[in-house]
Structures are given as C-alpha cells and as structure tokens.
Design an enzyme around this catalytic site. Structure first.
Site, PDB file in Angstrom:
ATOM      1  CG  ASP A  37      80.324  23.258  18.443  1.00  0.00           C
ATOM      2  OD1 ASP A  37      80.629  22.623  17.417  1.00  0.00           O
ATOM      3  OD2 ASP A  37      79.182  23.693  18.628  1.00  0.00           O
ATOM      4  CB  SER A  38      81.257  26.069  14.777  1.00  0.00           C
ATOM      5  OG  SER A  38      80.016  25.405  14.886  1.00  0.00           O
ATOM      6  CE1 TYR A  84      83.762  28.501  13.013  1.00  0.00           C
ATOM      7  CE2 TYR A  84      85.021  26.463  13.197  1.00  0.00           C
ATOM      8  CZ  TYR A  84      84.833  27.788  13.548  1.00  0.00           C
ATOM      9  OH  TYR A  84      85.705  28.375  14.418  1.00  0.00           O
ATOM     10  N   GLY A  85      79.587  25.396   8.715  1.00  0.00           N
ATOM     11  CA  GLY A  85      79.127  24.381   7.757  1.00  0.00           C
ATOM     12  C   GLY A  85      79.299  24.746   6.293  1.00  0.00           C
ATOM     13  CB  CYS A 129      82.867  21.460  15.490  1.00  0.00           C
ATOM     14  SG  CYS A 129      82.145  22.090  13.992  1.00  0.00           S
ATOM     15  CG  ASN A 130      79.715  16.037  13.995  1.00  0.00           C
ATOM     16  OD1 ASN A 130      79.821  14.829  13.928  1.00  0.00           O
ATOM     17  ND2 ASN A 130      79.163  16.624  15.041  1.00  0.00           N
ATOM     18  CB  THR A 131      81.744  21.328  10.224  1.00  0.00           C
ATOM     19  OG1 THR A 131      80.332  21.177  10.319  1.00  0.00           O
ATOM     20  CG2 THR A 131      82.104  21.915   8.889  1.00  0.00           C
ATOM     21  CD  GLU A 179      75.440  28.974  17.357  1.00  0.00           C
ATOM     22  OE1 GLU A 179      75.590  29.989  18.063  1.00  0.00           O
ATOM     23  OE2 GLU A 179      75.973  27.886  17.624  1.00  0.00           O
ATOM     24  CB  CYS A 183      75.521  18.775  13.158  1.00  0.00           C
ATOM     25  SG  CYS A 183      75.638  20.506  13.604  1.00  0.00           S
ATOM     26  CB  THR A 184      78.019  19.857  18.198  1.00  0.00           C
ATOM     27  OG1 THR A 184      78.304  20.869  17.268  1.00  0.00           O
ATOM     28  CG2 THR A 184      79.194  19.059  18.588  1.00  0.00           C
ATOM     29  CG  HIS A 185      74.740  23.510  16.473  1.00  0.00           C
ATOM     30  ND1 HIS A 185      76.089  23.332  16.316  1.00  0.00           N
ATOM     31  CD2 HIS A 185      74.567  24.819  16.780  1.00  0.00           C
ATOM     32  CE1 HIS A 185      76.711  24.485  16.503  1.00  0.00           C
ATOM     33  NE2 HIS A 185      75.801  25.414  16.779  1.00  0.00           N
TER      34      HIS A 185
HETATM   35  N1  DGL Z   1      78.874  22.231  15.422  1.00  0.00           N
HETATM   36  C1  DGL Z   1      79.033  22.112  14.024  1.00  0.00           C
HETATM   37  C2  DGL Z   1      79.020  20.672  13.576  1.00  0.00           C
HETATM   38  O1  DGL Z   1      78.982  19.791  14.407  1.00  0.00           O
HETATM   39  C3  DGL Z   1      78.080  22.992  13.318  1.00  0.00           C
HETATM   40  C4  DGL Z   1      78.735  23.464  12.105  1.00  0.00           C
HETATM   41  C5  DGL Z   1      78.453  24.869  11.787  1.00  0.00           C
HETATM   42  O2  DGL Z   1      78.915  25.732  12.518  1.00  0.00           O
HETATM   43  O3  DGL Z   1      77.825  25.062  10.738  1.00  0.00           O
HETATM   44  O4  DGL Z   1      79.081  20.379  12.401  1.00  0.00           O
END
Ligand code: DGL
Length: 265
Positions: A7-8, A39-40, A71-73, A153, A184-186
């Site tokens: 994940d990011s 990462y978004g 991470c979805n992104t 975060e 998004c995982t978050h």
């Molecule tokens: N975990 C990332 C996701 O699922 C968050 C992306 C990010 O880091 O902005 O999209």
C-alpha cells in the site's frame, strides 16, 4: 515463500489485519510507502516507478510468491503494466493481484453505485470500466476525496472529520445511490463515520471485508501458488519511513511487540 501486501501508506494495514484473521497460517510481508504517500495525486509515471521499486522489494528481497496491491490508486493506474512486466515476463511463476476487480464483482449486485476514491483512481475511470464490463446496466457515480488520505496518515481526529466527509459524500447522496464503494484502502478506517452519514439503506462495500474472502478463493483455485507459500504464521511489517501513526496502528491492530522494519526504496 510469502504473501506480499503493498500500500502507499498505513491504509493497507487494515486489509492485512483482516486477511490474517481469515488465513493466519501463511507468512506475510507488508510494505507501506509512508515516505512517499499520498499516491492519489501523483503522475502515472511516478506511480509506476514507485510500484516497480516495491515489487522488486517483494520479489527479490522477500521472495514473495504472490503480491496483493491493496492500494486502489496503484491497482487503477499501474496494475496491468506491473502484471505484464512481472507475472508474464520477468517472474512468470509469481502473481500480482489488485483490488478493483474483486470489489467490482461485489458492487454489480446493486444498481446505482457510488465510488469514493482518490483523484488518481477517479480520473483513471478504471473502477467504472471494470464495473461496466461486468454489468452495463448499472449506473456509476464517482467522487474524489483528495483530503482524506493525508488526514488518515496523520492520524485523523474522528470528531473533526464529519464536515469533510459530508463535503465528499453529499454529491453521491444526491444521486440516490444504493451502494457506496470505499475505493481506497485508507477509507475503512472511517467506515463507522461514513456509515452514519450514508444511513441504513445504502450498502457500504469495504475492502477489508471482501479482499480476504476473495484471496482465500483465489488460493483455493490456484493450488500451484498455494503450495509455494510457507505457513509459519509470521508477519513482517515494513515501511519506507517511521511515522507516529505507523507505530500506533501496528500496536492497535497487531501486537504491542510487533516490530516495524525500515526499507529504503
Ligand atoms: N491506499 C491508497 C488507495 O487505496 C491511497 C492512495 C494515496 O496514497 O493517495 O488509493
């Protein structure tokens, strides 16, 4: 060999926790790129570069048989290229899986689907395309929520989050959606607060609930991968930077004695 989860940042820890709850027997390694999150809003080339560095860590240093890109992104913007480069060229016997298709498979049971995700995921339209491939009769509405990942975060104060969530969720509520994908995982970290706003009649699709089951099914139908994964019930948690929130969440979701390793990508 191990199962890798990427994940990011810290968001993927929640999926790692629920995957381990369902399948505690395997050996896992988690990597969160806490130095370079979010990462978004990053460009396509930057996301691809960061992800390749992470895959080299998983495959070369940690000898993973399979890596879940939580991470979805990254799943939305770099998964296909990464799969072409790793699973089909460099390391034919290894697998890289994303989280968008398994999520889309659940979502298509509904008719008016809302997606809350990062700007990068929304702009890629990958979720939309994957859902439409499965069922063209559903309607999909997307809304980006660029402020949520940095807040999570940092260790967001849940009492202060409601007005920000309302700003991002109201446009979807106005569309009368019947289900909302937390894309998004978050976001599962804010599930309770999001559920309160969406109300009882809107189904919330949260990847911490669906990815463990999907992975279990995948390993069942791929015994050639399953048999390669060692089963000593271990977990290694790695990050690219030590942040206060990493330690807090690792202690909360794993154990007070769980070590966190620093990795230099
Ligand atoms: N975990 C990332 C996701 O699922 C968050 C992306 C990010 O880091 O902005 O999209």
């Amino acid at each position: 060999m191990k199962i890798g989860i990427f994940d990011s940042g810290v968001g993927g820890l929640i999926i790692t926790k629920t995957i381990r709850e369902l399948m505690p027997e395997y050996d896992y390694v988690y990597l969160g790129d806490t130095k370079r999150v979010p990462y978004g809003d990053k460009s396509h080339d930057t996301i691809l570069k960061f992800t390749k560095e992470a895959m080299n860590y998983f495959f070369q240093k940690e000898n993973c048989a399979i890596v879940i890109i939580a991470c979805n992104t990254v799943s939305a913007r770099a998964l296909k290229k990464i799969q072409q480069e790793y699973s089909s060229k460099k390391l034919k016997d290894r697998k890289v899986l994303g989280v968008l298709i398994p999520t889309a498979e659940i979502a298509v049971d509904y008719k008016k689907i809302g997606i809350l995700a990062t700007l990068g995921t929304v702009n890629s339209n990958t979720f939309l395309k994957e859902i439409k491939k499965l069922n063209d009769n559903v309607t999909v509405f997307q809304n980006p929520a660029p402020m949520l990942v940095p807040l999570i975060e940092e260790g967001v104060n849940l009492k202060l989050i409601k007005p920000i969530l309302l700003e991002y969720l109201n446009p979807l509520l106005k569309k009368n959606i019947d289900t909302l994908i937390l894309g998004c995982t978050h976001y599962p970290i804010l599930k309770k607060e999001i559920k309160k706003i969406m109300g009882k009649n809107i189904e919330i699709i949260s990847q911490d609930e669906i990815i463990p089951k999907k992975l279990k099914e995948y390993l069942k139908i791929h015994p050639e991968i399953n048999k390669k994964i060692s089963k000593k019930r271990s977990i290694k948690i790695s990050v690219t930077d030590y942040t206060p929130n990493v330690n807090r969440l690792v202690k909360k979701w794993f154990s007070a004695s769980q070590k966190v390793h620093l990795v230099n990508l």
